[in-house]
Design an enzyme around this catalytic site. Structure first.
Site, short mmCIF file in Angstrom:
data_model
loop_
_atom_site.label_atom_id
_atom_site.label_comp_id
_atom_site.label_asym_id
_atom_site.label_seq_id
_atom_site.Cartn_x
_atom_site.Cartn_y
_atom_site.Cartn_z
N LYS A 277 -4.49 3.25 11.79
CA LYS A 277 -4.85 2.56 10.56
C LYS A 277 -4.19 1.17 10.59
CE LYS A 277 -5.42 3.50 5.64
NZ LYS A 277 -5.36 4.55 4.60
N GLU A 363 -7.76 17.77 -5.56
CA GLU A 363 -7.60 17.72 -7.02
C GLU A 363 -7.73 19.11 -7.64
OE1 GLU A 363 -9.43 15.58 -5.29
OE2 GLU A 363 -8.52 13.61 -5.71
N ARG A 391 -13.22 15.89 -10.62
CA ARG A 391 -13.43 16.86 -9.53
C ARG A 391 -12.74 18.20 -9.85
NH1 ARG A 391 -13.65 15.14 -3.35
NH2 ARG A 391 -15.70 14.42 -4.01
C1 LIG Z 1 -11.73 12.65 -4.51
C2 LIG Z 1 -10.89 11.46 -4.14
N1 LIG Z 1 -9.55 11.54 -4.28
C3 LIG Z 1 -8.77 10.49 -3.97
C4 LIG Z 1 -9.32 9.33 -3.49
C5 LIG Z 1 -8.45 8.12 -3.21
N2 LIG Z 1 -8.44 7.77 -1.79
C6 LIG Z 1 -9.17 6.81 -1.29
S1 LIG Z 1 -8.99 6.62 0.34
C7 LIG Z 1 -7.86 7.89 0.40
C8 LIG Z 1 -7.24 8.29 1.68
C9 LIG Z 1 -8.31 8.64 2.67
O1 LIG Z 1 -7.70 9.00 3.90
P1 LIG Z 1 -8.65 9.12 5.16
O2 LIG Z 1 -9.86 9.86 4.81
O3 LIG Z 1 -7.80 9.65 6.25
O4 LIG Z 1 -9.10 7.62 5.47
P2 LIG Z 1 -8.21 6.43 6.05
O5 LIG Z 1 -7.80 5.59 4.85
O6 LIG Z 1 -7.04 7.02 6.76
O7 LIG Z 1 -9.13 5.67 6.96
C10 LIG Z 1 -7.67 8.42 -0.86
C11 LIG Z 1 -6.73 9.52 -1.17
C12 LIG Z 1 -10.73 9.28 -3.37
N3 LIG Z 1 -11.37 8.14 -2.96
N4 LIG Z 1 -11.48 10.35 -3.68
#
Ligand SMILES: Cc1ncc(C[n+]2csc(CCOP(=O)(O)OP(=O)(O)O)c2C)c(N)n1
Ligand SMILES: CC(=O)[C@@H](O)[C@H](O)COP(=O)(O)O
Ligand SMILES: [Mg+2]
Length: 623
Positions: A277, A363, A391
């Site tokens: 990342k 969630e 959710r």
């Molecule tokens: C249901 C939900 N919960 C929380 C989030 C907030 N959120 C956005 S990106 C993220 C992390 C995602 O991690 P990953 O899928 O590994 O993607 P990366 O940022 O590492 O590329 C979170 C928790 C969201 N978008 N949707």
């Protein structure tokens, strides 16, 4: 410059595979410059850059369906699909959406923003193609964070069991917004160790081990495999997928070759890609959390930590209160579904590590975990964005409220959230909470009241919710003292003439402008449930118009509660409900959004002045 001539995937396909690494370098530079100029999500897009190029190079998009989970990593996807010149408008009013959006482009196959939906949607499209005899591939790109949500397993469980060709690409960078957590994260590391070493043996240890990202994963693998028996088959294979990987997600040539090799294998396929990342921009590589989402910044200097003291945001007020309350009561536990930073739990996680729970992007689990804790003597605080609480609605009703359990929902990002747009707006929690028996629902008018409401919520013996917006309120510094408010009681802030403005929540500045303009009474209602019925009744006897005001959908919102009470009591009283109309409010700044729907001061004045053919405009004070 190769990138100058690349506007669509067709242009991309005109390049030789050997040209792709150079193209990726150019795209990375462009992305960095653009996002440092505009702000937006950055680290994820940097990490998924080579993967994005490889997918559009190998697959025939938009005929082949390509769905991005969450979608915050899809800026490169937008660059390669005809939106290069618009990237600087991203997340701005009338600009590009911060996430893939069907209405925005034929290349955006599914609207995203909430995580863990990509596999379900991609499977849906694969089955639609199969049933209609359409020759089409369907690909879901999901991060290791998004893969911690239950919805992803519902989809994997289904997809692995039916012989429908689709590809799930796991973009594994060992990060959510914070470092990823849970058994799955450790499992993925073990996978790396098993397949990793065999891959390394096959593909010459020296090359792979020395790529920074693979070296980092080697360390991670070692860490999680001490004494472990390597799985003979991966979880994904056991679920019916053909598993490939792990592969280096920054080796674009390797990725293209692998994707071409597996493209026409007619099975559910799972490709495990490892990335970093923030890849390619050292500050982001070192601080992927700080560069997950950025404001405008100078590329050379990097994102500067703002050290100017100012009044705290609602989030900071919550984080401070959580620590203060935890110090007073050892039964308090704090739960976040993967939003430690956004919800303000960093300090709490450091001061009370044994009472802090990041449950990953889960969630539903967060809420029912809190219910279980509350059954047996703990006092859980679920810190959650309004939009993400949607959710876990059934868990809130079925596991918490129906059993009348003492869980506090600290709901952040309530109401309009600005640049993340409609997928992230918290426009509905008044409506979806007040209809639930046993719930107490509060909304502060300023940061000090937020602290008092959190304390009040914590004193209750049943489920409570305190909802507050992103950012700052009226800049009122919270008092140190915590005091319990009278539940269900509002307060008259300003006595006026025949119009009474009943405000619910954080629009105090806007409401004050309107109250002064009409010489109206201004009431801070504080509680959406239980609503202050005595106050409404007494005000109805001395006013001729009620104006309800809320940063929530009008439909079913706090204003509806006033309407319902007046009807139940057979009190005849004209009411103007001001709030969010029955439509999606597009991304912009929160101020622009409020103005667009008439919830800024001038807009409220206009709504009152025009209500009932301008009947009340006579009360408008001359400027
Ligand atoms: C249901 C939900 N919960 C929380 C989030 C907030 N959120 C956005 S990106 C993220 C992390 C995602 O991690 P990953 O899928 O590994 O993607 P990366 O940022 O590492 O590329 C979170 C928790 C969201 N978008 N949707
Ligand atoms: C993509 C995603 O869902 C999060 O990154 C979200 O954009 C965070 O919102 P805040 O910036 O309001 O914390
Ligand atoms: Mg990740």
């Amino acid at each position: 410059m190769l990138f100058d001539n690349i506007n669509t995937p067709a242009d991309l396909k005109s390049l030789t595979i050997e040209e792709l690494p150079a193209l990726c370098d150019e795209v990375r530079k462009y992305l960095l410059q653009s996002v440092s100029d505009s702000g937006g999500h950055l680290a994820s897009g940097l990490g998924a850059l080579e993967l994005t190029v490889a997918l559009h190079y190998v697959y025939d998009t938009p005929n082949d369906r390509l769905i991005w989970d969450v979608g915050h990593q899809a800026y490169v996807h937008k660059l390669l699909t005809g939106r290069r010149d618009q990237l600087r408008t991203i997340k701005k009013k009338d600009g590009l959406c911060g996430f893939p959006r069907r209405e925005e482009s034929k290349y955006d196959d599914f609207g995203v923003g909430h995580s863990s939906t990509s596999i379900s949607a991609a499977l849906g499209m694969a089955l639609a193609a199969k049933q209609q005899g359409i020759d089409r591939h369907s690909i879901a790109v999901i991060g290791d964070g998004a893969l911690t949500a239950g919805l992803a397993y519902e989809a994997l469980n289904h997809a692995g069991d039916i012989d429908t060709e689709m590809l799930v690409v796991l973009n594994d960078n060992d990060m959510s917004i914070s470092p990823n957590v849970g058994g799955l994260s450790k499992y993925l590391a073990r996978l790396l160790s098993g397949n990793f070493y065999s891959t390394m043996r096959e593909n010459s240890k020296k090359i792979l081990a020395n790529t920074p990202v693979m070296k980092r994963f080697a360390r991670r693998a070692e860490e999680h495999t001490k004494g472990m028996i390597m799985p003979s088959a991966t979880l994904f294979e056991e679920m019916g997928f053909v598993y490939y990987g792990p592969v280096d997600g920054h080796d674009v040539i390797e990725l293209v070759k692998i994707l071409e090799n597996i493209k026409d294998i007619n099975e559910p396929k799972f490709l495990h890609v490892v990335t970093q990342k923030g890849k390619g921009y050292e500050p982001a590589e070192k601080d992927p959390i700080g560069y997950h989402a950025v404001s405008v910044f100078d590329l050379k200097a990097g994102v500067q930590k703002s050290n100017k003291p100012s009044t705290p945001t609602y989030t900071q007020v919550f984080g401070r209160w959580l620590c203060d309350m935890a110090a007073k009561d050892e039964k308090l536990v704090g739960i976040t579904p993967a939003m430690r930073e956004g919800s303000g739990l960093v300090e709490f996680s450091k001061e009370f590590p044994d009472r802090y729970y990041d449950v990953a992007i889960a969630e539903q689990h967060a809420v029912t975990l809190a219910a279980g804790m509350a059954c047996d003597g703990l006092k859980p605080i679920v810190a959650i964005y309004s939009t993400f609480l949607q959710r876990a609605y059934d868990q809130l009703i079925h596991d918490v409220a129906l059993q009348n359990l003492p869980v506090v929902f600290a709901i952040d990002r309530a109401g309009l959230v600005g640049s993340d747009g409609p997928t992230h707006s918290g426009n509905y929690d008044f409506s979806y909470l007040r209809c639930i028996p046993n719930m107490i629902v509060m909304a502060p008018s300023n940061e000090d009241e937020c602290r008092q409401m959190l304390y009040t919520a914590y004193q209750q013996n049943g489920p409570t919710a305190v909802r507050y917006p992103r950012g700052k309120g009226t800049g009122v510094e919270p008092q140190e003292e915590m005091k319990e408010l009278a539940v269900g009681k509002g307060e008259v802030l300003r006595k006026g003439n025949s119009i009474a403005i009943l405000m619910f929540g954080s629009l105090l500045e806007e409401a004050t402008i309107a109250a002064k303009a009409f010489g109206a009474t201004l009431v801070n209602m504080r509680f959406v449930k239980p609503i202050d019925e005595d106050l409404i009744r007494s005000l109805s006897e001395s006013h001729e118009l009620f104006v309800t005001l809320e940063d929530n959908a009008i439909k079913g919102g706090a204003g509806s509660a006033v309407n319902e009470f007046l009807l139940e009591q057979d009190i005849s009283m004209p009411v103007l409900n001001c709030g969010i109309p029955d439509k999606y409010i597009e991304h912009a700044t929160r101020e622009e959004q409020l103005e667009e729907i008439g919830l800024d001061g001038a807009g409220i004045v206009k709504q009152i002045g025009e209500f009932n053919q301008g009947k009340y405009s006579e009360h408008l004070k001359t400027a």
